[in-house]
Design a protein around this motif. Sequence first.
Motif, PDB file in Angstrom:
ATOM      1  N   LYS A 200       0.826  -1.217   0.000  1.00 38.25           N
ATOM      2  CA  LYS A 200       0.000   0.000   0.000  1.00 38.25           C
ATOM      3  C   LYS A 200       0.855   1.259   0.000  1.00 38.25           C
ATOM      4  O   LYS A 200       1.108   1.840   1.047  1.00 38.25           O
ATOM      5  CB  LYS A 200      -0.980  -0.012   1.163  1.00 38.25           C
ATOM      6  CG  LYS A 200      -0.406  -0.483   2.464  1.00 38.25           C
ATOM      7  CD  LYS A 200      -1.526  -0.617   3.465  1.00 38.25           C
ATOM      8  CE  LYS A 200      -0.976  -0.804   4.853  1.00 38.25           C
ATOM      9  NZ  LYS A 200      -2.045  -0.909   5.821  1.00 38.25           N
ATOM     10  N   ASN A 201       1.284   1.639  -1.150  1.00 37.92           N
ATOM     11  CA  ASN A 201       2.023   2.890  -1.323  1.00 37.92           C
ATOM     12  C   ASN A 201       1.232   3.769  -2.267  1.00 37.92           C
ATOM     13  O   ASN A 201       1.228   3.548  -3.459  1.00 37.92           O
ATOM     14  CB  ASN A 201       3.381   2.622  -1.968  1.00 37.92           C
ATOM     15  CG  ASN A 201       4.351   2.068  -0.974  1.00 37.92           C
ATOM     16  OD1 ASN A 201       4.655   2.693   0.010  1.00 37.92           O
ATOM     17  ND2 ASN A 201       4.813   0.862  -1.244  1.00 37.92           N
ATOM     18  N   VAL A 202       0.539   4.734  -1.736  1.00 38.83           N
ATOM     19  CA  VAL A 202      -0.326   5.498  -2.623  1.00 38.83           C
ATOM     20  C   VAL A 202      -0.024   6.989  -2.635  1.00 38.83           C
ATOM     21  O   VAL A 202      -0.518   7.700  -3.489  1.00 38.83           O
ATOM     22  CB  VAL A 202      -1.820   5.311  -2.277  1.00 38.83           C
ATOM     23  CG1 VAL A 202      -2.258   3.908  -2.592  1.00 38.83           C
ATOM     24  CG2 VAL A 202      -2.074   5.630  -0.813  1.00 38.83           C
ATOM     25  N   SER A 203       0.749   7.478  -1.660  1.00 35.77           N
ATOM     26  CA  SER A 203       0.924   8.925  -1.628  1.00 35.77           C
ATOM     27  C   SER A 203       2.191   9.339  -2.370  1.00 35.77           C
ATOM     28  O   SER A 203       3.131   8.575  -2.502  1.00 35.77           O
ATOM     29  CB  SER A 203       0.953   9.431  -0.182  1.00 35.77           C
ATOM     30  OG  SER A 203       2.005   8.813   0.514  1.00 35.77           O
ATOM     31  N   GLY A 204       2.200  10.567  -2.838  1.00 35.65           N
ATOM     32  CA  GLY A 204       3.375  11.106  -3.515  1.00 35.65           C
ATOM     33  C   GLY A 204       3.427  10.727  -4.980  1.00 35.65           C
ATOM     34  O   GLY A 204       2.585   9.994  -5.486  1.00 35.65           O
TER      35      GLY A 204
END
Length: 415
Positions: A200-204
């Motif tokens: 879960k890597n969603v920002s940036g």
Amino acid sequence: MGVQPRRPRRHASRQAGTRSRWNPEPGQDLPRPVTQADPARGPHRSCRRGQVVVTAPAVERPGTAEELAARLAEAAGDRSSVVPVGGGRASEMGDASGRGDVELHTTRLDRVLEHSQADMVISVEAGITLEALQAVLAEAGQFLPLDPFNSPGHTIGGLLATAWTGPLRLHYGSPRDFLIGIRVAQPDGRLASAGGRVVKNVSGYDLMKLHLGAMGTLGVIVAASFKVFPKPLHDLTVEAPHESIADAWTSTERALAMPLPPAALELFSDGRVLARFFGSPGAVERMVDELGWKKVESSVWVEHSHRAPKAWARIAVPRHDLQRIVASLPAGAHWWASPGAGIVHWAIATGAQSVRDVRAASEAAHGSLVLLAAPPELRREVGAWGSPPPTLELMRRLKQVFDPVGIMNPGRFVV
Ligand SMILES: Cc1cc2nc3c(=O)[nH]c(=O)nc-3n(C[C@H](O)[C@H](O)[C@H](O)COP(=O)(O)OP(=O)(O)OC[C@H]3O[C@@H](n4cnc5c(N)ncnc54)[C@H](O)[C@@H]3O)c2cc1C
């Protein structure tokens, strides 16, 4: 081989310096290596002809990501062009570069950095081969759904840089769908990471995707993390011959419309259709019974993955246009298609004009025709990539930011 004005250069047989193994650190970044001493390697030749020196590229095999990054900075400093090399399985893809002072091979960066069986993620160095990676995953009953053509021998870095995919793309998508982290050595000598080791890597900004399919023109991928998949409970392959290609296309539509569609479905120019079903034994057997095609050994997929004609192209178009585009290939052409993905690979046995014609038809359908390998004269005549994309100016600006001196794979990609 490049012909360049004579200039002083360092001997390619440099101290490789250090070799690493994984030293896990807390946090979500890619694992970082610790170092051990290791010997040098990588000879190169040169000979004088009048006022120019004819050189083969210096072949270097850095043992650590840090060493590779430092070498890039050095190359940028003396304006040497760098060609990253993984498994060499796609070395004829792209426009012939004409320049290449240094070949940076990633084959010594071949370690598994971390594999979490429970979290279903793996981090590897970019020079590991796909086969070595699959062997590690297989011990845990897992796999990475990548089955590129011209196998075996692809490295993970090479696969990400070229964005090659195979038949399993139908069900699993391309690496952009399961790549969760990447580390790249940049021409300024820095190691940049994007994404991480969690799903879960969603920002940036999603900087990972910049390097997918960039052909090593922005930097050298040195490590990557993937989410991995459980091996299917049941893996069954069936095939059906067809007298006419029209019947074969109809069969593919029928297979794709099944309640449990195939994980891979390939149609060949001789009318053969090959389908692979993954799932629970009951569901898979039911689909296969319904289709009524002949069961065959799953080793056919391994043979299929070995395909790599001397001259070949990948044509990608919207799914609904694929049959029409395939029909526009020269009479008697050999090809194999993934009808569910809108991709056909064409073994080119005709001249430049036929490639131009098919490319024009593909581009008119908002698709593309990319040469994967071809004799230099054909590559020169038609170009590897086709019409420049509307994003060309943006790509140029990105290239300028990442590689201001222009040392990375010059002339190979569209920028
Ligand atoms: C309890 C919890 C559970 C989570 N579960 C999941 C999960 O299951 N799956 C999953 O994928 N993620 C999950 N996340 C991660 C979460 O979804 C991300 O952190 C989130 O989507 C990003 O939003 P943010 O509030 O962290 O960052 P934001 O503040 O929304 O920022 C996101 C990005 O936008 C930029 N930004 C913000 N405001 C501006 C602005 N005004 N102008 C320009 N740029 C701006 C930021 O710099 C950053 O790059 C979870 C997070 C928490 C705390």
